[in-house]
Design a protein around this motif. Sequence first.
Motif, PDB file in Angstrom:
ATOM      1  N   LEU A 295      97.008  -1.716  13.712  1.00 20.94           N
ATOM      2  CA  LEU A 295      96.344  -2.749  14.516  1.00 20.94           C
ATOM      3  C   LEU A 295      96.173  -2.334  15.971  1.00 20.94           C
ATOM      4  CD1 LEU A 295      95.065  -5.507  14.690  1.00 20.94           C
ATOM      5  CD2 LEU A 295      97.344  -6.490  15.068  1.00 20.94           C
ATOM      6  N   ALA A 296      97.237  -1.867  16.608  1.00 17.88           N
ATOM      7  CA  ALA A 296      97.141  -1.524  18.033  1.00 17.88           C
ATOM      8  C   ALA A 296      96.135  -0.404  18.290  1.00 17.88           C
ATOM      9  CB  ALA A 296      98.522  -1.164  18.585  1.00 17.88           C
ATOM     10  N   PRO A 297      96.209   0.739  17.561  1.00 17.85           N
ATOM     11  CA  PRO A 297      95.176   1.766  17.793  1.00 17.85           C
ATOM     12  C   PRO A 297      93.781   1.298  17.407  1.00 17.85           C
ATOM     13  CG  PRO A 297      96.635   2.398  15.973  1.00 17.85           C
ATOM     14  CD  PRO A 297      97.265   1.236  16.654  1.00 17.85           C
ATOM     15  N   ALA A 298      93.687   0.420  16.417  1.00 18.43           N
ATOM     16  CA  ALA A 298      92.379  -0.102  16.023  1.00 18.43           C
ATOM     17  C   ALA A 298      91.789  -0.951  17.133  1.00 18.43           C
ATOM     18  CB  ALA A 298      92.506  -0.915  14.738  1.00 18.43           C
ATOM     19  N   PHE A 522      89.636   9.514  17.364  1.00 16.92           N
ATOM     20  CA  PHE A 522      89.072   8.230  17.778  1.00 16.92           C
ATOM     21  C   PHE A 522      88.630   7.451  16.538  1.00 16.92           C
ATOM     22  CE2 PHE A 522      85.394   5.564  18.717  1.00 16.92           C
ATOM     23  CZ  PHE A 522      85.940   4.736  19.700  1.00 16.92           C
ATOM     24  N   GLY A 523      89.060   6.228  16.435  1.00 16.69           N
ATOM     25  CA  GLY A 523      88.639   5.371  15.330  1.00 16.69           C
ATOM     26  C   GLY A 523      89.547   5.380  14.128  1.00 16.69           C
ATOM     27  N   LYS A 524      90.624   6.200  14.147  1.00 14.68           N
ATOM     28  CA  LYS A 524      91.447   6.262  12.935  1.00 14.68           C
ATOM     29  C   LYS A 524      92.168   4.946  12.679  1.00 14.68           C
ATOM     30  CE  LYS A 524      95.155   8.704  15.391  1.00 14.68           C
ATOM     31  NZ  LYS A 524      95.831  10.020  15.519  1.00 14.68           N
ATOM     32  N   ARG A 529      92.307   0.250   8.973  1.00 12.80           N
ATOM     33  CA  ARG A 529      92.149  -1.177   8.695  1.00 12.80           C
ATOM     34  C   ARG A 529      91.021  -1.412   7.687  1.00 12.80           C
ATOM     35  NH1 ARG A 529      95.673  -5.205  10.900  1.00 12.80           N
ATOM     36  NH2 ARG A 529      93.883  -6.590  10.667  1.00 12.80           N
ATOM     37  N   THR A 530      89.950  -0.645   7.785  1.00 11.94           N
ATOM     38  CA  THR A 530      88.871  -0.763   6.800  1.00 11.94           C
ATOM     39  C   THR A 530      89.358  -0.380   5.416  1.00 11.94           C
ATOM     40  OG1 THR A 530      87.163  -0.300   8.464  1.00 11.94           O
ATOM     41  CG2 THR A 530      86.561   0.051   6.159  1.00 11.94           C
ATOM     42  N   GLN A 531      90.137   0.691   5.350  1.00 10.22           N
ATOM     43  CA  GLN A 531      90.693   1.093   4.066  1.00 10.22           C
ATOM     44  C   GLN A 531      91.603   0.017   3.485  1.00 10.22           C
ATOM     45  OE1 GLN A 531      90.256   4.228   2.151  1.00 10.22           O
ATOM     46  NE2 GLN A 531      88.440   3.893   3.392  1.00 10.22           N
TER      47      GLN A 531
END
Length: 652
Positions: A295-298, A522-524, A529-531
């Motif tokens: 969540l935080a990196p997202a 970037f975006g991982k 979260r999408t996965q």
Amino acid sequence: MTAPTPLDLPAPDAEAYLAWLKDSSDEALAAARAGVAALKEQPPATALATLQAWNDVDIALGSTMARSSLFSEVHPDAGVRDAADEASREARQLSTEFGLDPDLYAVFARFDDAVLGGAEQDEAGLDEQGRRLLERTLRSFRRSGVAADPETRARIKEIRERLTVLGQTFAKTIREGTKSIRVTPEQLAGLPQDWIDAHPADADGLVTVTTDYPDAVPFRTFAHDADARRALSIASLTIGFPANVPVLHELFGLRAELAGLLGYDSWPDFDAEVKMIGTGAAIEEFIDKIADAALAPAERDLGILLERLRQDRPDAERVESSDAAYYAEAVRREQHDVDAQLVRTYFDFARVRAGLLDVTGRLFGLTYTPRPDLPVWHEAVTAHDVTRTADGAPLGRIYLDLHPREGKFKHAAQFNLVNGVEGRYLPEGTLVCNFPIGLMEHSDVVTLFHEFGHLVHHLVGGHQPWVEFSGVATEWDFVEAPSQMLEEWAWDAEVLATFATNTDGAAIPADLVARMRRADDFGKGYFARTQMFYAALSYHLHRENPADLVGRTRELQERYSMFPYVEGTCMPASFGHLDGYGSGYYTYMWSLVIAKDMFSAFDPDHLFDAEVATRYRDRVLAPGGTKDAADLVAEFLGRPYSFDAYAAWLDE
């Protein structure tokens, strides 16, 4: 003993394939029926002889399932694809019949005490692998419902046969459901010139863009026109909609009923029992664990995306999924100095394919010999014999079917063609992908390495005496880990320099690869979260079979994904993994956790270290399914696998 020889495929025409499919399937299924009849009429005296006879039945059934599953997805003739589907149905029906046969079960159950009681080998007639096979055979019978009353067994058989039809219908709708949009030449602004040159305007002055990967991925990444990107995204999210909605409802309902008849609370509980994760409840716990960690990196990266989007659209409130790839590319280009259009000039398909074979050959001690003389089902397919470099011993044969065409499987996967059996059958497999013929995105290169990892696993692990343990035969939530780990070699500057060259012959610069790696981070978080949104779909839809499939999709997307639901779409109807992976799409992320841990054993500066690579090949890949996945990984790492490496990577 005569050395095993590879399978002889027919001449590449529909009539020859129709005859070959029918004759080979009829012969194999007849052999399976005869083998079972002999087992019941005159059961062998020992557990070993019984399992050897059952191994022959398993080989016969598996051969039909393997070739029919492949050619139902790849043969260019629709009639052959339909015939392959029919052969697959017959094989699965026969497998269901065997699994529900109490008399056949009794042939094996008489040795149950030899397994559970721990009898010595000379008493039971079995070594460690024989015991493992007997235990799993008995488990399979029990999970088939063999102990149920006759009425229940009849219903189980009916359900399983219907599920086969539903799965084939679901896949066919997606496979043959390519959609497209038509745009003006001006709406191609931003796309690479070679892509534009390959898409001339038609008589109406419009350009057709399909949902197939070689069209869709570049278009959604580079096309400046947001409306066109959104239109193509909607087309992709509605390939199976609405036709597959009633199919999914029936599939979910029947799986739930089947699980109940077998004594389980839900399909996920039944499905998870034979996986590393163990229980259905643990799936939901794992999904939430990953979602919380991401969540935080997202949120951090999504904020960067939104800030960049607002430079073009100041009033934007959220980042839409159709904008994600485009603005992620903008961020990587502008903030990380990585221009994907420049990057792709280093990845010509032919050189990438040759490089892939060189890299994996060097890493795993394999030699690939092209076989242009062999018949194939389409002119774009190539065949290669594979031998062990050290001594020239034959290991198997591979087929590479890597470009899209009408009626072909739409994604990327490895399909078995022959399941290897030590001394009897060499393993053969096929890589089925949908890559462009010219320049590739680097993401395509990563995908190619990933899928080839399954092929290597099938070949290296395909030399077991028991076909049940041959090749990629580990728990289903581990099978992606070796392939995910092989992706790392597609990110190494020294590795890429061996084949990633531009038209001038210059290798991709190491500093560019370093920037690519940083930009890829970037975006991982929002990717994870999408996965987890996809994993939650596969889990909850199987548990609930909600009447409103669209509404439940919207709810789960809002809960897990960082991108909002797209009105007018129904993603599950086009989500092919809902059949094959069932409630277990979580396995991709579960495997990634293990893959990150396994890769920690390699020195990033010496990825071809022979000692580590050989130990990995021999302790993780070569055993196939002869041991539990957790034990394979522990033997390679020298300790149990952990979440630490994945968590550290996610938090970087």
